[in-house]
Design a protein around this motif. Structure first.
Motif, short mmCIF file in Angstrom:
data_model
loop_
_atom_site.label_atom_id
_atom_site.label_comp_id
_atom_site.label_asym_id
_atom_site.label_seq_id
_atom_site.Cartn_x
_atom_site.Cartn_y
_atom_site.Cartn_z
N UNK A 116 0.87 -1.19 0.00
CA UNK A 116 0.00 0.00 0.00
C UNK A 116 0.90 1.23 0.00
N UNK A 117 0.67 2.10 -0.95
CA UNK A 117 1.46 3.33 -1.07
C UNK A 117 0.57 4.52 -0.77
N UNK A 118 1.07 5.43 0.05
CA UNK A 118 0.37 6.67 0.35
C UNK A 118 1.07 7.83 -0.35
N UNK A 119 0.29 8.76 -0.90
CA UNK A 119 0.87 9.92 -1.58
C UNK A 119 0.18 11.18 -1.07
N UNK A 120 0.97 12.13 -0.60
CA UNK A 120 0.48 13.43 -0.15
C UNK A 120 0.99 14.47 -1.13
N UNK A 121 0.10 15.24 -1.73
CA UNK A 121 0.52 16.17 -2.79
C UNK A 121 -0.35 17.41 -2.79
N UNK A 122 0.14 18.45 -3.48
CA UNK A 122 -0.52 19.75 -3.49
C UNK A 122 -0.85 20.18 -4.91
N UNK A 123 -2.04 20.67 -5.12
CA UNK A 123 -2.44 21.42 -6.33
C UNK A 123 -1.96 20.81 -7.64
N UNK A 124 -1.91 19.49 -7.74
CA UNK A 124 -1.46 18.83 -8.97
C UNK A 124 -2.43 17.72 -9.34
N UNK A 125 -3.60 18.05 -9.89
CA UNK A 125 -4.59 17.00 -10.17
C UNK A 125 -4.10 15.92 -11.13
N UNK A 126 -3.13 16.24 -11.98
CA UNK A 126 -2.60 15.19 -12.88
C UNK A 126 -1.91 14.08 -12.11
N UNK A 127 -1.40 14.43 -10.91
CA UNK A 127 -0.74 13.41 -10.08
C UNK A 127 -1.73 12.31 -9.70
N UNK A 128 -2.99 12.66 -9.58
CA UNK A 128 -4.01 11.69 -9.18
C UNK A 128 -4.04 10.51 -10.16
N UNK A 129 -4.07 10.82 -11.45
CA UNK A 129 -4.11 9.75 -12.45
C UNK A 129 -2.76 9.05 -12.57
N UNK A 130 -1.68 9.83 -12.56
CA UNK A 130 -0.34 9.23 -12.69
C UNK A 130 -0.07 8.26 -11.55
N UNK A 131 -0.38 8.70 -10.33
CA UNK A 131 -0.11 7.87 -9.15
C UNK A 131 -0.92 6.58 -9.20
N UNK A 132 -2.19 6.72 -9.57
CA UNK A 132 -3.02 5.52 -9.69
C UNK A 132 -2.42 4.56 -10.69
N UNK A 133 -2.07 5.07 -11.89
CA UNK A 133 -1.60 4.19 -12.96
C UNK A 133 -0.35 3.43 -12.60
N UNK A 198 4.67 2.64 2.23
CA UNK A 198 5.57 3.67 1.72
C UNK A 198 4.77 4.96 1.55
N UNK A 199 5.38 6.09 1.91
CA UNK A 199 4.73 7.39 1.79
C UNK A 199 5.58 8.29 0.89
N UNK A 200 4.94 8.93 -0.09
CA UNK A 200 5.64 9.80 -1.02
C UNK A 200 4.99 11.18 -1.00
N UNK A 201 5.70 12.23 -0.58
CA UNK A 201 5.16 13.59 -0.65
C UNK A 201 5.54 14.27 -1.96
N UNK A 202 4.62 15.04 -2.53
CA UNK A 202 4.91 15.86 -3.71
C UNK A 202 4.33 17.25 -3.48
N UNK A 203 5.18 18.25 -3.52
CA UNK A 203 4.68 19.61 -3.31
C UNK A 203 5.77 20.54 -2.86
#
Length: 415
Positions: A116-133, A198-203
């Motif tokens: 299970x991977x967790x991702x915390x990110x800011x103001x980047x809606x494209x990350x939503x699809x990229x991270x899922x894929x 695993x946790x990945x921050x983007x922002x």
């Protein structure tokens, strides 16, 4: 408040399903998700309009607004990213090493999902699809925590993706979104070690520092981008202007944009007027040292802070040096370990720069804007790691995996 334990339990529950999913089934889900994004473009754009209205109302800077904004073309790029991921080889189950010990034990090192991977990110809606894929292709469940600025956009994208997956017989809980905007929820998410592997921050730098300092979950640090271009005394000056124009202005709100320029003193008089003229269409504000201002008198004086700053704006700091070695020292002091570039026709100078600059990506005669999973052929990216353990640079499929050893025996016991 969001029940994060319940979300963690749901993610854990789908892990066995994901890890047994055949490559063809994963690819079918990704292609369905890509089609769904394009078929639901209007839905997603309406949601994004709400976020953009709030961004303007709240005075968000232009660079961050650019990150937040969706267009039909950008949604098409998100869909194309998913299709590229589907077209990549499935690395899960790959035998990384295989060897036999003198006692007859056969050992295989095999690539496996993280879990299970967790991702915390800011103001980047494209990350939503990229991270899922990327997570889905590697057999990982993913829990997303987007910023409040992209709340409506992220919510709609996740709904569209989950609908597409469920239509393929895949549990929607392989992808979950935390929609609660309470900061306390974010902090609690960082402590969900029992469920998140695993946790990945983007922002922003502040977000990344907060996650690194507060998380009990292992973190891959994706850094801010104070990226440099160094124009050497043997540079093609017209080529240098083109590279800097692209690296600085193609998109200002991205981490691989050029924020700092270093110029060899021997070419400053010939180069700086060309640079100013080349950047004029985008009205880039220049902040330079004393020798820069001798050539460009209207240039704003650069401060110490300018040399270490990620502007995410039409601003560029300029530093004059007397040698490539001085440029390398400056970059290694003020850079963030992201992407750095040298423009020169001298191969020996370029190789020294490539070897000695401490960054994830180092370029010779090319824009820093290429530091991107899509451009590297990864389909998309989960982020750009500026750390050195496990992953560095654009993170694609293999960076979201771990490995296990499979040992085949025939009754061996240890003496």
């Amino acid at each position: 408040m969001t029940d994060l334990i319940a979300m963690g339990e749901r993610a854990a529950a789908v892990k066995p399903f994901l890890q047994k999913l055949a490559a063809a089934e994963k690819d079918r889900g990704l292609l369905a998700a890509a089609d769904a994004l394009e078929m639901n473009t209007d839905r997603i754009l309406k949601a994004n309009e709400k976020d953009m209205e709030n961004a303007v109302k709240n005075g968000m800077n232009p660079g961050l607004q650019d990150r937040l904004r969706l267009t039909p073309e950008r949604i098409g790029d998100m869909a194309e990213g998913l299709r590229q991921i589907a077209g990549l080889p499935d690395c899960i189950g790959e035998v990384m090493e295989e060897f036999q010990r003198p006692n007859g034990l056969k050992i295989k090192k095999v690539r496996v999902p993280m879990g299970v991977i967790g991702i915390i990110y800011e103001a980047r809606p494209n990350v939503t699809a990229d991270a899922f894929g990327l997570c889905f292709k590697t057999g990982n469940a993913v829990i997303l925590k987007g910023g409040s600025d992209a709340l409506y956009s992220n919510g709609e994208i996740v709904k569209v993706l989950r609908e597409a997956l469920e239509a393929c017989g895949i549990p929607g809980d392989v992808l979950q979104l935390i929609e609660d905007t309470d900061r306390a929820v974010t902090v609690e998410f960082m402590k969900l070690k029992e469920y998140v592997d695993l946790l990945i921050p983007r922002g922003s730098g502040g977000l990344i520092r907060s996650v690194v300092e507060n998380s009990t979950i292992p973190v891959i640090e994706t850094g801010t981008g104070n990226c440099h271009v160094y124009v050497d005394r043997e540079a093609d000056l017209d080529q240098a202007v083109q590279i800097i124009f692209n690296a600085k202005t193609q998109r200002i709100g991205v981490c691989n944009a050029c924020e700092s320029l270093i110029v060899h003193n021997e070419v400053r008089e010939a180069f700086l007027p060309k640079l100013k003229e080349g950047l004029a269409p985008k009205q880039v504000e220049l902040r330079g040292d004393e020798r820069v201002r001798e050539v460009l008198p209207d240039c704003i004086p650069a401060s110490e802070e300018d040399y270490g700053k990620e502007y995410l704006d039409y601003i560029l700091s300029l530093k004059t040096v007397d040698s490539p070695e001085e440029a390398i020292r400056h970059i290694n002091r003020y850079g963030t370990g992201h992407s750095e570039c040298i423009v020169t026709e001298n191969r020996e100078t370029a190789e020294t720069f490539l070897n000695e600059v401490d960054a994830a990506c180092v370029y010779w005669n090319a824009s820093t804007r290429f530091t991107d999973g899509f451009e590297f052929g990864f389909g998309a990216e989960i982020g750009i790691s500026t750390q050195k353990l496990h992953a560095r640079g654009p993170m694609g499929l293999k960076e979201l995996t771990s490995y296990k050893y499979r040992i085949y025996g025939s009754g061996q016991i240890r003496g």
